[in-house]
Design a protein around this motif. Structure first.
Motif, PDB file in Angstrom:
ATOM      1  N   GLU A  37      38.347  38.014  40.304  1.00  0.00           N
ATOM      2  CA  GLU A  37      39.887  38.289  40.220  1.00  0.00           C
ATOM      3  C   GLU A  37      40.428  39.139  39.232  1.00  0.00           C
ATOM      4  OE1 GLU A  37      41.880  37.786  42.771  1.00  0.00           O
ATOM      5  OE2 GLU A  37      40.405  36.709  43.991  1.00  0.00           O
ATOM      6  N   LEU A  38      39.641  39.274  37.991  1.00  0.00           N
ATOM      7  CA  LEU A  38      39.948  40.136  37.062  1.00  0.00           C
ATOM      8  C   LEU A  38      39.917  41.592  37.549  1.00  0.00           C
ATOM      9  CD1 LEU A  38      37.988  38.013  34.218  1.00  0.00           C
ATOM     10  CD2 LEU A  38      40.460  38.179  34.609  1.00  0.00           C
ATOM     11  N   PRO A  39      40.795  42.407  36.841  1.00  0.00           N
ATOM     12  CA  PRO A  39      41.131  43.814  37.310  1.00  0.00           C
ATOM     13  C   PRO A  39      40.033  44.866  37.036  1.00  0.00           C
ATOM     14  CG  PRO A  39      42.666  43.330  35.530  1.00  0.00           C
ATOM     15  CD  PRO A  39      41.905  42.191  35.786  1.00  0.00           C
ATOM     16  N   THR A  40      39.111  44.572  35.855  1.00  0.00           N
ATOM     17  CA  THR A  40      38.181  45.414  35.159  1.00  0.00           C
ATOM     18  C   THR A  40      36.873  44.759  35.054  1.00  0.00           C
ATOM     19  OG1 THR A  40      38.422  45.360  33.077  1.00  0.00           O
ATOM     20  CG2 THR A  40      40.002  47.001  34.404  1.00  0.00           C
ATOM     21  N   GLU A  41      35.822  45.507  35.170  1.00  0.00           N
ATOM     22  CA  GLU A  41      34.453  44.982  34.539  1.00  0.00           C
ATOM     23  C   GLU A  41      34.469  44.607  33.318  1.00  0.00           C
ATOM     24  OE1 GLU A  41      30.518  43.772  35.236  1.00  0.00           O
ATOM     25  OE2 GLU A  41      32.038  44.227  36.580  1.00  0.00           O
TER      26      GLU A  41
ATOM     27  N   LEU B  63      45.649  51.369  35.028  1.00  0.00           N
ATOM     28  CA  LEU B  63      44.791  50.766  34.037  1.00  0.00           C
ATOM     29  C   LEU B  63      45.687  49.731  33.408  1.00  0.00           C
ATOM     30  CD1 LEU B  63      42.632  53.482  32.332  1.00  0.00           C
ATOM     31  CD2 LEU B  63      42.034  52.044  34.230  1.00  0.00           C
ATOM     32  N   PRO B  64      45.064  48.606  32.975  1.00  0.00           N
ATOM     33  CA  PRO B  64      45.873  47.230  32.380  1.00  0.00           C
ATOM     34  C   PRO B  64      46.107  47.743  30.743  1.00  0.00           C
ATOM     35  CG  PRO B  64      43.391  46.697  33.202  1.00  0.00           C
ATOM     36  CD  PRO B  64      43.611  48.336  33.149  1.00  0.00           C
ATOM     37  N   VAL B  65      47.248  47.118  30.810  1.00  0.00           N
ATOM     38  CA  VAL B  65      47.860  47.099  29.254  1.00  0.00           C
ATOM     39  C   VAL B  65      47.495  45.641  28.798  1.00  0.00           C
ATOM     40  CG1 VAL B  65      49.922  47.258  27.921  1.00  0.00           C
ATOM     41  CG2 VAL B  65      49.662  48.783  29.933  1.00  0.00           C
ATOM     42  N   ARG B  66      47.224  45.578  27.184  1.00  0.00           N
ATOM     43  CA  ARG B  66      46.697  44.272  26.893  1.00  0.00           C
ATOM     44  C   ARG B  66      47.647  44.025  25.559  1.00  0.00           C
ATOM     45  NH1 ARG B  66      42.545  42.923  23.384  1.00  0.00           N
ATOM     46  NH2 ARG B  66      41.478  45.195  23.445  1.00  0.00           N
TER      47      ARG B  66
END
Length: 400
Positions: free
Chosen positions: A379-383, A129-132
């Motif tokens: 292209e963004l990784p999540t909804e 999952l992404p880190v922000r």
């Protein structure tokens, strides 16, 4: 060496006048208890593994993780803390003197940085999952100098979202200055997605420098959403350093009112069998001005390189201006390269068709703009990110 303020005689600033620009604005530390960062920015999303938020006017850090073990072995800290606890790691990668060596704003970020974010992913670690990271401009500050350092070790995989927002509006202060320097290192066989979302308040003048170092068989994707600020320039320099390195750059910008945005990309292929694609999408309206300047550089030794460059622009009003300057510098004939640019207005036939189906002209135009920017949002990784940043592009930024 003292660097003077650039003029329009400098090709890099021909479309971004800086006459009378004040580079001596300083950060002011908030007196008393600083106001909290709004929860809608600092929250941990359902599709995020960690969030770190910091601000321009204090040393308070808000760090949230999905679980205590979510980032086990990973360094995810503010730059001040990382410099103290992981000094050798930070020193080895941060502040390469060759990066933007003659650039005034890179030098300012290097000399004046207040804080920033460091993300280090060890060898073979894959974050699902992404880190922000959130860089918040407080109204108490006149200026905000920030850094980002992301290191993806060999065989690792990471998605990092860098979000820049906040307001410089304060009593007796009409504008603020944000200056940032970002360094992304993708070591051999790593996979890095770097999302850069710029949503400063309209009071902020911003300048960001981004350097990518992509090693053998590594893949890097840079997705940028840019809507905020009054005047700004983002300069990216990418280096494919090892055989088989791959770079993908895709961006969506919406400029309105009298905003002036500059995007400069230098894409260097320094090894054989490397690949890159630049794809920038712009929506300009009112009296806004947007400039794209892309340059793909392929020296003699970078044989079997594939490089493509596109700039697509949608102009919504007669007063908006788009300048597009795609370029190629190729020193070998063993490559596949192309570049192109398109500037167009909204099709009257499309507007008529949608209005005939019951939509107002404003609704029809909004639907066309949404469709135009969808390739970038996808292209963004999540909804969660697609919805969040899609709303920004739909509004052309938001009031903070």
């Amino acid at each position: 060496m003292r660097l003077s303020l650039p003029t329009r005689k400098d090709e890099d600033y021909r479309y971004l006048p800086l006459k009378g620009f004040d580079v001596h604005r300083k950060t002011l530390v908030a007196q008393g208890e600083p106001k909290p960062i709004p929860a809608e920015y600092s929250f941990l999303g359902k599709e995020e593994i960690g969030v770190l938020a910091y601000r321009s006017s204090s040393d308070l850090i808000d760090r949230r993780l999905a679980s205590n073990s979510a980032l086990e072995g990973v360094v995810f800290e503010d730059l001040k803390t990382a410099a103290e606890s992981h000094g050798q790691l930070v020193k080895a990668h941060l502040g390469n003197p060759a990066i933007f060596s003659n650039d005034l704003f890179a030098r300012l970020a290097t000399a004046r940085w207040q804080n920033g974010i460091v993300l280090y992913v060890p060898k073979g670690v894959r974050l699902e999952l992404p880190v922000r990271g959130l860089h918040w401009f407080d109204a108490e500050s006149q200026a905000f100098y920030h850094r980002t350092l992301v290191i993806a070790s060999e065989g690792s995989e990471v998605t990092y979202v860098d979000e820049f927002t906040g307001s410089a509006f304060a009593e007796g202060q009409s504008s603020g200055l944000a200056v940032g320097l970002v360094e992304i290192v993708a070591e051999a066989n790593s996979r890095v997605t770097y999302v850069q979302a710029q949503n400063w308040d309209e009071s902020v003048e911003h300048f960001c420098r981004v350097a990518f170092h992509i090693h053998s068989q590594a893949e890097l994707k840079h997705v940028m959403i840019s809507v905020g600020g009054s005047k700004g320039q983002v300069r990216c320099e990418s280096s494919c350093l090892g055989r088989g390195a791959q770079a993908r750059f895709i961006a969506a910008t919406r400029a309105s009112s009298d905003q002036n945005f500059n995007f400069w990309v230098v894409d260097r292929h320094l090894a054989a069998e490397t690949t890159s694609m630049l794809d920038y999408w712009t929506v300009a309206e009112d009296q806004a001005q947007v400039t794209f300047n892309g340059n793909v550089i392929i020296p003699k030794e970078a044989v079997q390189t594939d490089a493509y460059q596109k700039n697509r622009n949608l102009v919504l009003s007669a007063g908006a201006v788009v300048n597009t300057l795609p370029k190629l510098e190729i020193a070998t004939d063993q490559v596949k390269c192309s570049h192109g640019a398109v500037v167009s207005s909204v099709s009257q036939d499309q507007l008529y068709y949608l209005q005939s189906r019951g939509l107002s002209r404003e609704q029809a135009q909004a639907m066309i703009v949404d469709g135009f920017t969808q390739p970038v949002l996808q292209e963004l990784p999540t909804e969660e990110l697609r919805v969040k940043f899609g709303a920004l592009l739909a509004r052309g930024g938001e009031s903070l």
